[in-house]
Scaffold this motif. Structure first.
Motif, short mmCIF file in Angstrom:
data_model
loop_
_atom_site.label_atom_id
_atom_site.label_comp_id
_atom_site.label_asym_id
_atom_site.label_seq_id
_atom_site.Cartn_x
_atom_site.Cartn_y
_atom_site.Cartn_z
N ALA A 1 8.27 36.26 23.82
CA ALA A 1 9.20 35.96 24.91
C ALA A 1 9.59 37.19 25.71
N THR A 2 9.55 38.38 25.07
CA THR A 2 9.89 39.63 25.74
C THR A 2 8.79 40.64 25.47
N ASP A 3 8.31 41.30 26.50
CA ASP A 3 7.15 42.19 26.35
C ASP A 3 7.57 43.64 26.09
N HIS A 4 8.27 43.88 24.97
CA HIS A 4 8.65 45.25 24.62
C HIS A 4 7.40 46.11 24.45
N SER A 5 7.44 47.31 25.01
CA SER A 5 6.26 48.19 24.98
C SER A 5 6.00 48.78 23.60
N SER A 6 6.98 48.75 22.71
CA SER A 6 6.81 49.34 21.38
C SER A 6 6.12 48.41 20.40
N VAL A 7 5.90 47.17 20.78
CA VAL A 7 5.30 46.18 19.88
C VAL A 7 3.79 46.33 19.85
N ASP A 8 3.22 46.24 18.67
CA ASP A 8 1.77 46.27 18.50
C ASP A 8 1.24 44.84 18.64
N TYR A 9 0.86 44.48 19.85
CA TYR A 9 0.44 43.11 20.10
C TYR A 9 -0.94 42.82 19.50
N ARG A 10 -1.73 43.85 19.28
CA ARG A 10 -3.02 43.64 18.62
C ARG A 10 -2.79 43.18 17.18
N MET A 11 -1.80 43.79 16.53
CA MET A 11 -1.46 43.37 15.16
C MET A 11 -0.95 41.93 15.17
N VAL A 12 -0.16 41.61 16.17
CA VAL A 12 0.35 40.24 16.28
C VAL A 12 -0.82 39.25 16.38
N ALA A 13 -1.78 39.57 17.23
CA ALA A 13 -2.93 38.68 17.42
C ALA A 13 -3.76 38.55 16.16
N GLU A 14 -3.84 39.62 15.39
CA GLU A 14 -4.68 39.60 14.19
C GLU A 14 -4.07 38.85 13.02
N HIS A 15 -2.75 38.85 12.93
CA HIS A 15 -2.11 38.31 11.73
C HIS A 15 -1.34 37.00 11.95
N ALA A 16 -1.04 36.63 13.18
CA ALA A 16 -0.32 35.38 13.44
C ALA A 16 -1.28 34.21 13.48
N ALA A 17 -0.87 33.11 12.89
CA ALA A 17 -1.72 31.91 12.91
C ALA A 17 -1.85 31.36 14.32
N LEU A 18 -0.76 31.45 15.08
CA LEU A 18 -0.74 30.94 16.45
C LEU A 18 0.21 31.81 17.27
N VAL A 19 -0.24 32.22 18.45
CA VAL A 19 0.59 33.04 19.34
C VAL A 19 0.73 32.32 20.67
N ILE A 20 1.97 32.09 21.10
CA ILE A 20 2.24 31.57 22.43
C ILE A 20 2.68 32.76 23.28
N ASP A 21 1.84 33.17 24.19
CA ASP A 21 2.08 34.38 24.98
C ASP A 21 2.64 34.00 26.35
N THR A 22 3.92 34.26 26.57
CA THR A 22 4.55 33.94 27.86
C THR A 22 4.55 35.13 28.82
N ARG A 23 4.05 36.28 28.36
CA ARG A 23 4.12 37.50 29.17
C ARG A 23 2.76 38.14 29.47
N ASN A 24 1.68 37.52 28.99
CA ASN A 24 0.33 38.02 29.25
C ASN A 24 0.15 39.44 28.68
N VAL A 25 0.61 39.67 27.46
CA VAL A 25 0.51 41.00 26.85
C VAL A 25 -0.33 41.02 25.58
N VAL A 26 -0.65 39.87 25.02
CA VAL A 26 -1.40 39.83 23.77
C VAL A 26 -2.89 39.92 24.06
N PRO A 27 -3.59 40.92 23.53
CA PRO A 27 -5.02 41.05 23.82
C PRO A 27 -5.84 39.98 23.11
#
Length: 433
Positions: free
Chosen positions: A396-422
């Motif tokens: 919901a918020t695209d904080h720059s400190s978040v590792d979105y690659r890790m999020v994509a690798e380990h989350a079962a499902l990602v709803i990306d509202t900010r176009n930041v998840v690779p």
């Protein structure tokens, strides 16, 4: 010595009412310019922290407060308003549940100022509001003191233009629009702000200054609503709205990029336009652009929830009982400000549907009681284990400190509202919303 001479000599004492995201940076700017500043706030804990030189706002470092030394005096004693020469009012102007102006803070502050008002003072309202607030409502309350605006004291309006954590523009770098009740009021207000900002922009009246601030935020609200509406349309057409925006903004003229999201947040854009639409009713006019933009932007959290429900259903999972992790509680990236954040609405909507909701935000360790919400939640660490523990992660918020690659690798499902998840388009677990 006259007020103008005292201001130009940096001998006038400045009082700032409301030490929040607008008032605190403004108070510190006057301190840096050599003024002695008294900061007023009703929150005594906030006052105690500031008196110790501690900041409670992430993007305002504590060393900026301690650097002011004895030039900055925070207090909850409003009787000390009589000691200052210039009074700057920076209090909230929220909406009621019916999208009407809630002027409780402004009018209440004005009554407090009136009790301590003396001849020769300058009073400036900075809170965003409808045209006519300063020269009608505020003036009437202040004149209950027996003093006359424009004769016994100066009255002006200068809208705040604070953008928290903007790396390019701070309080002093942004031109300041100023409107006075009389030419003398305008001269006094300009003289004060000329000491701290890069440039003052005088306008013909307080109403023009009030309208200028509303135009700035309505412009943004309408354009954000446009791209939010197009996001929903393009999604049904199988078109990526972010790709379209990137292509369109290569045009060197006639286009400015605005970006969609899960809804509007912050202290300005979700609120301020409705101050004008409310005032317009006095003139038998309907502000259709404002109302339509409000409807579109208010609808966006519901769109995110619908996309999430559909994505979970496609994976054989019901929203009821689903574990949802909201990634980012702040209303914009890299700040700790959650005022009007769409994440709060998302939590409410998911809970209403029976989901088990948690959140993770590096800048918001816990929620606090707000006018509309009291979730009593704490941020959970963003770790691979926690990501795997949830059925869905909503960015919901695209904080720059978040590792979105890790999020994509380990989350079962990602709803990306900010176009930041690779990996969108390649990874089946990423859904844009």
């Amino acid at each position: 010595m006259s007020l103008l001479r005292r201001i130009r000599a940096r001998e006038a004492r400045v009082g700032v009412i409301g030490l929040g995201y607008v008032g605190l940076p403004l108070a510190l700017a006057f301190c840096r310019a050599g003024f002695r500043v008294t900061g007023f706030d009703v929150d005594e804990e906030k006052v105690r922290r500031l008196a110790r030189g501690e900041s409670y706002i992430r993007h305002v470092p504590s060393d900026r407060i301690s650097a002011c030394g004895d030039r900055f005096t925070p207090t909850a004693d409003f009787a000390r308003l009589a000691e200052v020469d210039c009074i700057l009012v920076c209090v909230p102007t929220p909406l009621t549940r019916h999208r009407e102006p809630d002027m409780t803070y402004v009018f209440g502050t004005a009554r407090t100022v009136a009790r301590h008002l003396r001849k020769g003072q300058l009073v400036v309202l900075e809170s965003t509001t409808y045209p006519g607030t300063t020269d009608e409502d505020l003036r009437a309350i202040l004149e209950e003191s027996g003093l006359r605006a424009g004769r016994d004291f100066h009255l002006a309006y200068s809208p705040e233009r604070e953008d928290p954590n903007n790396p390019d523009y701070s309080t002093t770098d942004i031109p300041k629009v100023v409107g006075g009740l009389t030419p003398g009021c305008l001269r006094a207000a300009r003289a004060l702000y000329d000491c701290v900002v890069v440039r003052t922009v005088p306008v013909s009246s307080t109403r023009a200054a009030e309208a200028a601030k509303l135009l700035e935020n309505i412009y943004r609200a309408v354009n954000i609503a446009l791209v939010n509406e197009l996001k929903v349309l393009f999604d049904r057409m199988g078109i990526d709205v972010w790709e379209v925006i990137e292509a369109a903004k290569t045009k060197p003229f006639g286009f400015q990029a605005f970006y969609p999201g899960p809804g509007l947040g912050g202290h300005c854009i979700p609120i301020d336009p409705f101050y004008l639409s409310w005032k317009a009713r006095e003139y038998d006019l309907s502000t259709r652009f404002i109302e339509l933009a409000g409807e579109v932007n208010t609808r966006m959290p519901y769109h995110v929830v619908e996309k999430t429900v559909a994505a979970l259903n496609a994976r054989g999972k019901s929203i009821k009982g689903a574990r949802i992790l909201i990634l980012g509680l702040a209303y914009k990236r890299d700040v700790d400000d959650i005022r009007e954040s769409p994440s709060l609405k998302l939590i409410e909507l998911f809970q209403d549907r029976g989901a088990r909701v948690a959140y993770s935000d590096p800048y918001v360790p816990r929620t606090h009681r707000m006018r509309r919400y009291d979730f009593r939640m704490r941020s959970v660490p963003l770790t691979p284990a926690n990501l795997k523990r949830h059925d869905c992660v909503v960015v919901a918020t695209d904080h720059s400190s978040v590792d979105y690659r890790m999020v994509a690798e380990h989350a079962a499902l990602v709803i990306d509202t900010r176009n930041v998840v690779p990996g969108a388009g390649r990874r089946k677990n990423i859904v844009k919303a």
